[in-house]
Enzyme design. Structure first.
Site, PDB file in Angstrom:
ATOM      1  N   CYS A 182       0.913  -1.401  -0.414  1.00  0.00           N
ATOM      2  CA  CYS A 182      -0.395  -0.093  -0.130  1.00  0.00           C
ATOM      3  C   CYS A 182       1.192   0.991   0.268  1.00  0.00           C
ATOM      4  O   CYS A 182       2.217   1.369   0.165  1.00  0.00           O
ATOM      5  CB  CYS A 182      -0.757   0.330   1.041  1.00  0.00           C
ATOM      6  SG  CYS A 182      -0.088   0.121   2.723  1.00  0.00           S
ATOM      7  N   ARG A 210       6.403   1.523   1.640  1.00  0.00           N
ATOM      8  CA  ARG A 210       7.626   2.334   2.067  1.00  0.00           C
ATOM      9  C   ARG A 210       8.063   2.381   3.588  1.00  0.00           C
ATOM     10  O   ARG A 210       6.789   1.766   3.996  1.00  0.00           O
ATOM     11  CB  ARG A 210       6.630   3.792   2.411  1.00  0.00           C
ATOM     12  CG  ARG A 210       6.170   4.746   0.533  1.00  0.00           C
ATOM     13  CD  ARG A 210       8.137   5.329   0.192  1.00  0.00           C
ATOM     14  NE  ARG A 210       7.782   6.205  -1.324  1.00  0.00           N
ATOM     15  CZ  ARG A 210       8.493   4.890  -2.405  1.00  0.00           C
ATOM     16  NH1 ARG A 210       8.565   3.393  -2.315  1.00  0.00           N
ATOM     17  NH2 ARG A 210       8.496   5.090  -3.303  1.00  0.00           N
ATOM     18  N   ASP A 226      12.278  -3.515   2.321  1.00  0.00           N
ATOM     19  CA  ASP A 226      13.400  -3.052   0.851  1.00  0.00           C
ATOM     20  C   ASP A 226      13.491  -1.577   1.103  1.00  0.00           C
ATOM     21  O   ASP A 226      14.142  -0.539   0.366  1.00  0.00           O
ATOM     22  CB  ASP A 226      12.936  -3.224  -0.508  1.00  0.00           C
ATOM     23  CG  ASP A 226      13.614  -2.827  -0.917  1.00  0.00           C
ATOM     24  OD1 ASP A 226      14.918  -2.728  -1.923  1.00  0.00           O
ATOM     25  OD2 ASP A 226      12.589  -1.835  -2.351  1.00  0.00           O
ATOM     26  N   GLU A 233      15.124   6.064   5.813  1.00  0.00           N
ATOM     27  CA  GLU A 233      15.994   6.509   4.788  1.00  0.00           C
ATOM     28  C   GLU A 233      16.717   6.927   4.289  1.00  0.00           C
ATOM     29  O   GLU A 233      17.980   6.709   3.147  1.00  0.00           O
ATOM     30  CB  GLU A 233      15.396   4.888   3.669  1.00  0.00           C
ATOM     31  CG  GLU A 233      14.795   5.331   2.584  1.00  0.00           C
ATOM     32  CD  GLU A 233      13.849   4.501   1.620  1.00  0.00           C
ATOM     33  OE1 GLU A 233      13.723   3.508   2.505  1.00  0.00           O
ATOM     34  OE2 GLU A 233      14.024   4.527   0.001  1.00  0.00           O
ATOM     35  N   HIS A 272      16.253   0.258  -1.374  1.00  0.00           N
ATOM     36  CA  HIS A 272      15.750   0.329  -2.143  1.00  0.00           C
ATOM     37  C   HIS A 272      15.793   0.344  -3.442  1.00  0.00           C
ATOM     38  O   HIS A 272      15.780   0.890  -4.197  1.00  0.00           O
ATOM     39  CB  HIS A 272      15.279   2.044  -1.813  1.00  0.00           C
ATOM     40  CG  HIS A 272      13.830   2.328  -2.410  1.00  0.00           C
ATOM     41  ND1 HIS A 272      13.145   3.470  -1.602  1.00  0.00           N
ATOM     42  CD2 HIS A 272      12.947   2.173  -3.083  1.00  0.00           C
ATOM     43  CE1 HIS A 272      12.000   3.712  -2.656  1.00  0.00           C
ATOM     44  NE2 HIS A 272      12.233   2.986  -3.013  1.00  0.00           N
TER      45      HIS A 272
HETATM   46  P1  NAD Z   1      -0.902   1.333  -6.999  1.00  0.00           P
HETATM   47  O1  NAD Z   1      -1.588   2.465  -6.317  1.00  0.00           O
HETATM   48  O2  NAD Z   1      -1.493   0.770  -7.408  1.00  0.00           O
HETATM   49  O3  NAD Z   1      -1.693   0.494  -5.197  1.00  0.00           O
HETATM   50  C1  NAD Z   1      -1.995   0.613  -3.549  1.00  0.00           C
HETATM   51  C2  NAD Z   1      -2.832  -0.274  -3.649  1.00  0.00           C
HETATM   52  O4  NAD Z   1      -2.658   0.177  -2.779  1.00  0.00           O
HETATM   53  C3  NAD Z   1      -4.232   0.876  -4.505  1.00  0.00           C
HETATM   54  O5  NAD Z   1      -5.485  -0.443  -4.369  1.00  0.00           O
HETATM   55  C4  NAD Z   1      -4.852   1.211  -2.889  1.00  0.00           C
HETATM   56  O6  NAD Z   1      -6.376   1.465  -2.581  1.00  0.00           O
HETATM   57  C5  NAD Z   1      -3.801   0.235  -1.657  1.00  0.00           C
HETATM   58  N1  NAD Z   1      -4.448   1.611  -0.610  1.00  0.00           N
HETATM   59  C6  NAD Z   1      -4.811   2.594  -0.164  1.00  0.00           C
HETATM   60  N2  NAD Z   1      -4.326   2.654   1.179  1.00  0.00           N
HETATM   61  C7  NAD Z   1      -4.955   1.240   1.621  1.00  0.00           C
HETATM   62  C8  NAD Z   1      -4.961   0.529   3.219  1.00  0.00           C
HETATM   63  N3  NAD Z   1      -4.928   1.631   4.211  1.00  0.00           N
HETATM   64  N4  NAD Z   1      -4.635  -0.595   3.559  1.00  0.00           N
HETATM   65  C9  NAD Z   1      -4.517  -1.160   2.147  1.00  0.00           C
HETATM   66  N5  NAD Z   1      -4.459  -0.751   0.940  1.00  0.00           N
HETATM   67  C10 NAD Z   1      -4.438   0.017   0.697  1.00  0.00           C
HETATM   68  O7  NAD Z   1       0.199   1.649  -5.963  1.00  0.00           O
HETATM   69  P2  NAD Z   1       1.299   0.311  -6.873  1.00  0.00           P
HETATM   70  O8  NAD Z   1       2.166   0.720  -8.197  1.00  0.00           O
HETATM   71  O9  NAD Z   1       1.507  -1.379  -6.295  1.00  0.00           O
HETATM   72  O10 NAD Z   1       3.149   0.822  -5.541  1.00  0.00           O
HETATM   73  C11 NAD Z   1       2.129   0.694  -4.093  1.00  0.00           C
HETATM   74  C12 NAD Z   1       3.229   1.261  -3.670  1.00  0.00           C
HETATM   75  O11 NAD Z   1       4.561   0.474  -3.555  1.00  0.00           O
HETATM   76  C13 NAD Z   1       3.596   2.479  -3.480  1.00  0.00           C
HETATM   77  O12 NAD Z   1       2.830   3.164  -3.224  1.00  0.00           O
HETATM   78  C14 NAD Z   1       4.694   3.028  -3.755  1.00  0.00           C
HETATM   79  O13 NAD Z   1       4.671   2.967  -1.997  1.00  0.00           O
HETATM   80  C15 NAD Z   1       5.700   1.625  -3.050  1.00  0.00           C
HETATM   81  N6  NAD Z   1       6.757   0.993  -4.694  1.00  0.00           N
HETATM   82  C16 NAD Z   1       8.097   0.588  -3.995  1.00  0.00           C
HETATM   83  C17 NAD Z   1       9.146   0.213  -4.858  1.00  0.00           C
HETATM   84  C18 NAD Z   1      10.786   0.323  -4.271  1.00  0.00           C
HETATM   85  O14 NAD Z   1      11.481  -0.055  -5.426  1.00  0.00           O
HETATM   86  N7  NAD Z   1      10.183  -0.732  -2.876  1.00  0.00           N
HETATM   87  C19 NAD Z   1       8.654   0.800  -5.871  1.00  0.00           C
HETATM   88  C20 NAD Z   1       7.509   1.549  -6.711  1.00  0.00           C
HETATM   89  C21 NAD Z   1       6.376   1.425  -5.656  1.00  0.00           C
END
Ligand code: NAD
Length: 331
Positions: A205, A234, A258, A263, A295
């Site tokens: 999320c 995050r 990650d 960070e 990350h």
């Molecule tokens: P996305 O917007 O497609 O999916 C996020 C989902 O989380 C949505 O379906 C949303 O409804 C849900 N959500 C919101 N609030 C919530 C809650 N309280 N409980 C449960 N679910 C909830 O985003 P994504 O592309 O799948 O990415 C998700 C997250 O991954 C990003 O926000 C980012 O922080 C992280 N990310 C990390 C990396 C990395 O390299 N580690 C890379 C890209 C993204």
């Protein structure tokens, strides 16, 4: 359009330069973090481009506005480091790169799980030493285990597909349910039920006010003993001090991270010649059932290419039309 690109690494520059042959923006690289002191280095650029480790608060956005900057182009999907409502108020368009490679992150989360539960790092170190004893290396099958997925958006649903392929039962929690996940047999439950019933919990999320420290002491106490917890979303989604208590008590059996709450001044840099002054992070590294990557979940050829292309496309669209399909609006 002239774009001041802050804090880009050589691999970013190579990709941006390659795709820019098509877009022909003026790329002005600034090899430092963006902050109120370094903003001046953007010169007369109309767009500023940053990654996840450059926070952009309201005060900085105000300065950007008075310097004539019209657009903030994020080289990331996550945008918790930017005050989006301030940007909206000030009329600075912020655009992100959504879904540049959900596979990269979902596959990395899977890698962390396998490395942890099959003790691959310890096994590799032993074999290099000529020690082929299996004592202390026993793992468990993923097949038949229950995997709880917090956030079933782009990354969470790819991860669900992978776990389904391993023969896992799927639990999910998300205010917006995914039809694709439901078809895989995912059962949507609330966060507490997910914590109580999952052998593995993976966080996908975004970091929002209501997901900050979602995994706290209370949530950890609800979890199954020896749970495997994975965070590639995050750092702020989990309370790291509560996690350390969970590791010390043995409640958390495996932890794969990650991302880390603090960070910002740690990751993406080489600190191997200095002392890590963050005691909480240093404590995390002492547990042999914890695996931390800096990350890097997003870091694949495909993802870096997509980030470069979409970032330049976002700026191009804004230049031509004054708007952008990846524009971020505060909720
Ligand atoms: P996305 O917007 O497609 O999916 C996020 C989902 O989380 C949505 O379906 C949303 O409804 C849900 N959500 C919101 N609030 C919530 C809650 N309280 N409980 C449960 N679910 C909830 O985003 P994504 O592309 O799948 O990415 C998700 C997250 O991954 C990003 O926000 C980012 O922080 C992280 N990310 C990390 C990396 C990395 O390299 N580690 C890379 C890209 C993204």
């Amino acid at each position: 359009m002239k774009i001041a690109i802050f804090n880009a690494r050589e691999y970013d520059k190579r990709c941006l330069d390659r795709y820019n042959r098509q877009y022909r923006h003026e790329l002005h690289y600034v090899d430092t973090h963006l902050d109120e002191q370094t903003l001046v280095l953007a010169d007369d650029a109309k767009a500023v481009c940053v990654f996840v480790n450059d926070p952009v608060p309201r005060s900085l956005l105000k300065r950007m506005r008075s310097q004539g900057i019209q657009m903030l182009a994020l080289r990331s999907a996550g945008f918790n480091h930017v005050d989006i409502s301030a940007a909206n108020e000030l009329g600075i368009l912020v655009a992100n790169v959504p879904g540049y490679s959900p596979y990269a992150v979902a596959e990395h989360a899977t890698g962390l799980i396998l490395a942890l539960i099959r003790r691959l790092v310890r096994a590799q170190a032993r074999v290099r030493e000529g020690n082929f004893s299996l004592e202390g290396l026993m793992g468990f099958d993923l097949h038949g285990k229950t995997v709880g997925i917090v956030g079933t958006g782009k990354i969470g649903s790819v991860f669900a597909r992978i776990m389904h392929g391993f023969g896992c039962e799927l639990l999910g929690t998300d205010p917006v349910e995914s039809e694709e996940c439901r078809k895989l047999g995912m059962r949507y439950v609330n966060f507490e039920t997910l914590c109580r019933n999952s052998d593995i919990i993976s966080l996908h999320c975004p970091l929002l006010p209501d997901t900050r420290h979602l995994v706290d002491e209370k949530a950890i106490n609800e979890m199954r003993d020896r749970v495997c917890l994975i965070n590639t979303s995050r750092g702020g989604v989990i309370d790291t001090t509560a996690i350390i208590r969970g590791l010390k008590s043995g409640k958390i059996g495996y932890l794969g991270l990650d991302v880390y709450e603090e960070e910002e001044n740690l990751f993406f840099e080489d600190h191997s010649d200095s002392v890590i002054s963050d005691d909480i992070f240093a404590r995390l590294l002492t547990f042999n059932n914890v695996m931390v990557t800096g990350h890097q979940a997003y870091f694949t050829h495909e993802a870096i290419s997509n980030i470069a292309r979409t970032t330049l496309e976002n700026v191009g669209e804004f230049e031509k039309t004054g708007s952008c399909s990846n524009q971020l609006i505060a909720r």
